[in-house]
Design a protein around this motif. Structure first.
Motif, PDB file in Angstrom:
ATOM      1  N   ALA A 107      15.369 -16.636  56.146  1.00  0.00           N
ATOM      2  CA  ALA A 107      14.381 -16.885  55.086  1.00  0.00           C
ATOM      3  C   ALA A 107      13.179 -15.953  55.224  1.00  0.00           C
ATOM      4  N   ASP A 158      23.933 -15.253  53.284  1.00  0.00           N
ATOM      5  CA  ASP A 158      23.914 -16.707  53.516  1.00  0.00           C
ATOM      6  C   ASP A 158      24.964 -17.077  54.550  1.00  0.00           C
ATOM      7  N   GLY A 172      13.779 -12.764  53.615  1.00  0.00           N
ATOM      8  CA  GLY A 172      14.212 -12.900  52.226  1.00  0.00           C
ATOM      9  C   GLY A 172      15.677 -12.628  52.008  1.00  0.00           C
ATOM     10  N   GLN A 215      17.313 -31.486  46.606  1.00  0.00           N
ATOM     11  CA  GLN A 215      18.529 -30.678  46.639  1.00  0.00           C
ATOM     12  C   GLN A 215      19.587 -31.266  47.564  1.00  0.00           C
ATOM     13  N   LYS A 220      15.644 -19.949  59.738  1.00  0.00           N
ATOM     14  CA  LYS A 220      14.345 -19.494  59.252  1.00  0.00           C
ATOM     15  C   LYS A 220      14.229 -17.978  59.344  1.00  0.00           C
ATOM     16  N   ASN A 280       7.658 -30.704  48.540  1.00  0.00           N
ATOM     17  CA  ASN A 280       8.871 -31.007  47.782  1.00  0.00           C
ATOM     18  C   ASN A 280       9.204 -32.492  47.737  1.00  0.00           C
ATOM     19  N   ASP A 336      13.683 -29.281  50.605  1.00  0.00           N
ATOM     20  CA  ASP A 336      13.578 -29.957  49.307  1.00  0.00           C
ATOM     21  C   ASP A 336      14.641 -31.050  49.257  1.00  0.00           C
ATOM     22  N   LEU A 359       9.499 -27.517  54.376  1.00  0.00           N
ATOM     23  CA  LEU A 359      10.153 -26.562  53.485  1.00  0.00           C
ATOM     24  C   LEU A 359      11.459 -27.096  52.906  1.00  0.00           C
ATOM     25  N   SER A 378      19.418 -17.694  50.575  1.00  0.00           N
ATOM     26  CA  SER A 378      19.066 -18.516  49.420  1.00  0.00           C
ATOM     27  C   SER A 378      18.163 -19.672  49.844  1.00  0.00           C
ATOM     28  N   SER A 379      17.512 -20.298  48.864  1.00  0.00           N
ATOM     29  CA  SER A 379      16.536 -21.347  49.155  1.00  0.00           C
ATOM     30  C   SER A 379      17.157 -22.593  49.776  1.00  0.00           C
TER      31      SER A 379
END
Length: 420
Positions: free
Chosen positions: A371, A138, A374, A311, A368, A66, A308, A306, A377-378
């Motif tokens: 994540a 979240d 799933g 963002q 993590k 990223n 980004d 991981l 959120s990212s």
């Protein structure tokens, strides 16, 4: 003769260099890049006297996919494997610090304060994240992440200040032990519920019962078998055999936890608790620590990779808000719970300041964890990563100057530890 030499020796070398690299070659290349960048950042961090966690996270951000202009590694998924191994080894060695007898001796005061702190911070974080528009899961995983206290940073700062034998320090250690168990157990429950997506009372209740049954079963049955087996292996005086045996325990319990839809971190932590019951715990810790350090570094690097950074403008303000919420909630709950336990003002103040720091390895493990199933959120993992970097930088200064202020108040007679 020269042409024949070129055909037999030079040409194969040139063909090998120009050919498309195999998958194994690319993995070795990725591993080389990871270690070189990480070692450079670790050296810089050492020179600047900053925690190594920051160095490894930033190293991951540098090599990750990223970060522009391009990724320095080709197999990002290999980092996920290293990260999982890193989580298991990190929690395994942490668990070795807490033999069952030590868990029994932390005391009612530490338990009361730890429960108040963890639950108070979690509820405050959940309320704020819901008000900020986070999704339900979240909010759950972020709230769990900000409830974590970085014991490593706290103890390192207090050791450097020469306050390791202070009354508040012993209390902080006891609270941190209970808090780690609470956070790891809650992570197991949240992952179990999130993986099914069923939020009914029955499902949540079954998840809690399963986690409790696993922990009780491991402690009751495992404490009668694992320490004896480890001691038996230790009598061979072969360090290679000993490390393989204890890693078998760590990964074995982690696998059992995984098959029960419980966090691998839970299995690894209590594997460490069982090994700590053996007579070989010191030798085991010595030989396991270097392995932990390497894969632990890879875990933090994977978290950075991981993230980004593009963002960052999107979540930096929520990150700062949540850091303030975490610091405030921890201080208030610890202060109030300490005073409720009839502890002195200075001891309560030092304990509240010492436990106010947020972040550390367990915060990243919690983020993590969401994540991995799933559920989040990212932006959650990179946001918690940014919070970890910021709070890791702030915490040593907060503890250092906060304790100095508490000591000054005590010396002036306005905050004596004997004052109720």
């Amino acid at each position: 003769m020269e042409l024949e030499f070129a055909q037999q020796f030079v040409r194969p070398i040139l063909d090998k260099i120009s050919s498309t690299p195999s998958s194994s070659e690319l993995i070795i290349q990725d591993f080389a890049v990871i270690m070189i960048v990480a070692s450079i950042m670790a050296l810089i961090s050492y020179k600047l006297k900053q925690p190594m966690i920051m160095a490894f996270i930033i190293a991951g951000m540098i090599i990750g996919p990223n970060t522009p202009p391009f990724s320095l590694i080709t197999h990002v998924e290999i980092l996920h494997v290293f990260a999982e191994i890193g989580i298991i080894l990190l929690l395994f060695v942490i668990g070795m610090e807490f033999p069952i007898e030590k868990l029994k001796n932390v005391g009612k005061k530490a338990t009361f304060i730890a429960v108040a702190e963890a639950s108070g911070t979690f509820m405050a974080g959940f309320a704020v994240t819901q008000a900020m528009g986070f999704t339900f899961f979240d909010s759950l995983f972020v709230s769990l992440a900000i409830s974590v206290t970085s014991t490593v940073i706290i103890m390192k700062v207090l050791e450097e200040l020469g306050m390791i034998k202070d009354e508040a320090t012993y209390l902080i250690v006891g609270i941190a032990v209970i808090e780690d168990i609470i956070i790891i157990s809650l992570l197991a429950v949240l992952q179990s519920v999130a993986s099914t997506g069923d939020l009914t009372i029955n499902e949540v209740g079954m998840s809690i019962i399963l986690v409790i049954a696993f922990i009780v079963g491991v402690i009751v049955l495992g404490s009668k078998i694992v320490p004896r087996c480890v001691d038996l292996v230790g009598k061979t005086n072969h360090s290679e055999l000993l490390i393989i045996a204890v890693l078998g325990v760590a990964f074995g319990l982690s696998f059992i936890a995984f098959k029960l839809d419980i966090s691998v971190a839970t299995g690894a932590f209590f594997a460490g608790v069982l090994v700590a019951e053996s007579k070989m715990r010191i030798a085991t810790k010595i030989i396991a620590t270097p392995i932990r350090d390497m894969f632990g570094a890879l875990f933090f690097i994977s978290v950075g990779a991981l993230m980004d950074i593009k963002q960052l403008p999107l979540f930096i303000i929520p990150a700062v808000i949540l850091i303030i919420v975490s610091f405030s909630a921890k201080f208030i709950t610890v202060w109030a719970a300490s005073r409720a336990q009839r502890l002195g003002k200075t001891t309560s103040l030092k304990t509240g300041i010492g436990l106010s720091s947020s972040g550390g390895e367990l915060a990243l493990v919690a983020a993590k964890g969401g994540a991995d199933v799933g559920a989040t959120s990212s932006f959650v993992l990179p946001m918690v990563g940014a919070m970890t970097i910021i709070s890791t930088f702030i915490s040593p200064y907060l503890i250092k100057y906060g304790w100095k202020l508490a000591s000054r108040l005590e010396s002036k007679g306005t905050g004596s530890s004997d004052t109720k």
